[in-house]
Design an enzyme around this catalytic site. Structure first.
Site, PDB file in Angstrom:
ATOM      1  N   SER A  44     -45.827  14.348  72.245  1.00  0.00           N
ATOM      2  CA  SER A  44     -45.661  12.904  72.009  1.00  0.00           C
ATOM      3  C   SER A  44     -46.817  12.167  72.683  1.00  0.00           C
ATOM      4  CB  SER A  44     -44.289  12.466  72.511  1.00  0.00           C
ATOM      5  OG  SER A  44     -44.014  11.159  72.095  1.00  0.00           O
ATOM      6  N   HIS A  88     -44.964  12.773  67.560  1.00  0.00           N
ATOM      7  CA  HIS A  88     -44.339  11.472  67.300  1.00  0.00           C
ATOM      8  C   HIS A  88     -45.425  10.475  66.933  1.00  0.00           C
ATOM      9  CE1 HIS A  88     -40.919  12.750  70.209  1.00  0.00           C
ATOM     10  NE2 HIS A  88     -40.680  13.150  68.979  1.00  0.00           N
ATOM     11  N   ASP A  94     -37.304  14.314  73.738  1.00  0.00           N
ATOM     12  CA  ASP A  94     -37.205  15.110  72.511  1.00  0.00           C
ATOM     13  C   ASP A  94     -37.793  16.500  72.775  1.00  0.00           C
ATOM     14  OD1 ASP A  94     -36.590  15.619  69.859  1.00  0.00           O
ATOM     15  OD2 ASP A  94     -38.459  14.784  69.086  1.00  0.00           O
TER      16      ASP A  94
END
Lengths: 191, 271
Positions: A14, A41, A134
């Site tokens: 991310s 992401h 995540d």
């Protein structure tokens, strides 16, 4: 590191993802023979500029994943923005617009959990830098299925939250710095 | 492994008992949804869900909600709606009356998007829209046209990017954290229960929009659905798919030509 031959690599990243991926993926040899599935992401509306960027630096093919596409070795598949990327048990790719997971679509957990199902002990899961949680549950699923779990060393990561969450969920994961991850993955390469 | 078997048996049970056929849905996402449902509904196993739903029909709609709910925004992928507006509607304008099918309409975001688009382009009054889904609760929600207010900002931005000729706020009234879309936007919409898995063609269409439904189907089921669209479309009718969907692998690909490259808008070839 493992007795089962590895058949696929899943990577989640991310905040700080681009730098981390640029340190790992261009290091892979041209003859690298495994598929690499990547969730980064990205904001949903942005055209995905990541694939062309990585392609310009990598020696193996980089592409945005397509629905129902058979997974081929020696290629890097990126999740398209605003779609989850999943692996079917017959080792094809599937996209989904299901609800956000961990506020994210694509979600690292969604990829890792389905890839763990499809590949079992033949999968390496790698969690890189990121400022959220995540991928933690996903990495645990990889480990539970007998696969190899790797986490970027939080002390060197651009954002530490995601590696730390992954280590908390999966304490037996191996931590490595970016360079070590690059050489480990390269060593899996040629058959 | 056991879980995969349980899922197989549950899908078979749903088909035999209720004629809802998810057996050819893409399995990875069905599995995620069922595991989510198991947790949310408080069942220890997938088999326990099967036991309950077989003996208690009131369980079915709750389960369908997990199996079928797809999330969309109004004017999702604004460039798709812009392409419809600029490239497809000029063709449709030449017909005295129009039929549009929104297949897999879920909670109705796309229905209202197309209704607004057709109104802005002066075609609404000569069009009948068929909005279909297999989930009765989703259809009922679509028919009310009420969406949470916190989603409206995104809808408004999408509408503007799609080339919207008015303000989205002209079409809804906001109250109590919700936005209720104008009844007139559904005066020409027929909401109806229809399955791409088991049902047949029901009318001749000029435009079919079916976005992000095919990704949930396996290849043979995709072919069935595309076959239905092919049969339904009038000569030179249009088919719009989701931005990551394609006819490239379909058995019916030769029957269509790409009409707007990059937007997954296809035209049925003249025969």
């Amino acid at each position: 590191m493992t007795e089962t031959p590895i058949k696929a690599v899943a990577i989640g990243a991310s905040a700080g993802a681009v730098q981390a991926l640029l340190a790992i993926l261009p290091a892979l040899p041209a003859r690298f023979s495994l598929p690499i599935l990547v969730v980064v992401h990205v904001p949903p509306d942005r055209d995905n500029a990541l694939a062309p960027l990585l392609q310009s630096k990598c020696r193996i093919a980089v592409k945005e994943a397509e629905d129902k596409e058979p997974i081929e070795g020696g290629a890097i598949y990126l999740a398209p923005s605003d779609y989850h990327l999943l692996v079917e048990t017959q080792r094809t790719l599937a996209l989904s617009t299901d609800e956000l997971v961990n506020y994210s679509r694509p979600s690292i957990d969604a990829l890792f959990e389905s890839a763990a199902d499809a590949y079992g002990p033949e999968l390496v899961g790698v969690i890189l830098t990121g400022a959220n949680h995540d991928g933690a549950a996903g990495l645990k699923a990889v480990k539970d299925a007998g696969g190899v779990a790797i986490v970027e060393d939080p002390t060197g990561a651009y954002a530490t939250a995601m590696p730390l969450a992954a280590l908390e969920a999966c304490p037996s994961a191996i931590t490595m710095n970016i360079d070590a991850i690059a050489s480990y993955l390269s060593s899996l390469g040629p058959a | 492994m056991t879980e995969d078997l349980e899922i197989e048996l549950l899908l078979e049970a749903l088909h035999q008992r209720y004629h809802y056929d998810f057996r050819h849905y893409a399995r990875a996402s069905i599995k995620r949804r069922l595991i989510h449902a198991r947790g949310q509904l408080g069942f220890p196993t997938i088999s326990a869900i099967q036991d309950r739903v077989l003996h208690d029909p009131s369980m079915l709609p709750r389960l369908l909600d997990y199996l079928t709910v797809q999330v969309s925004d109004m004017f999702r992928d604004p460039s798709y709606f812009k392409a419809l507006r600029e490239k497809v509607l000029p063709h449709l304008r030449t017909y005295p009356s129009l039929k549009v099918w929104i297949a897999g309409c879920s909670a109705g975001e796309e229905v209202y998007s197309l209704a607004i688009l057709f109104r802005e382009e002066g075609l609404y009054d000569r069009t009948i829209f068929y909005a279909t889904d297999i989930n009765p609760e989703a259809l009922a929600a679509a028919e009310t046209g009420v969406f949470p207010l916190d989603r409206i900002r995104k809808f408004t931005e999408n509408h503007r990017k799609s080339g919207g000729k008015s303000s989205l706020s002209d079409y809804y009234t906001a109250a109590y954290g919700r936005a209720a879309f104008d009844k007139s936007l559904r005066s020409r919409v027929v909401f109806s229960d229809h399955s791409l898995v088991t049902d047949a063609v029901f009318a001749e269409m000029h435009l079919i929009s079916c976005r992000n439904v095919m990704i949930y189907f396996d290849r043979p089921l995709q072919d069935r659905a595309i076959g239905l669209f092919r049969e339904s479309l009038t000569r030179n009718g249009f088919l719009g798919l989701g931005s990551k969907e394609s006819l490239r692998f379909s058995a019916h690909a030769p029957a269509f030509s790409e009409f707007v490259a990059g937007e997954k808008i296809y035209q049925r070839r003249e025969r």
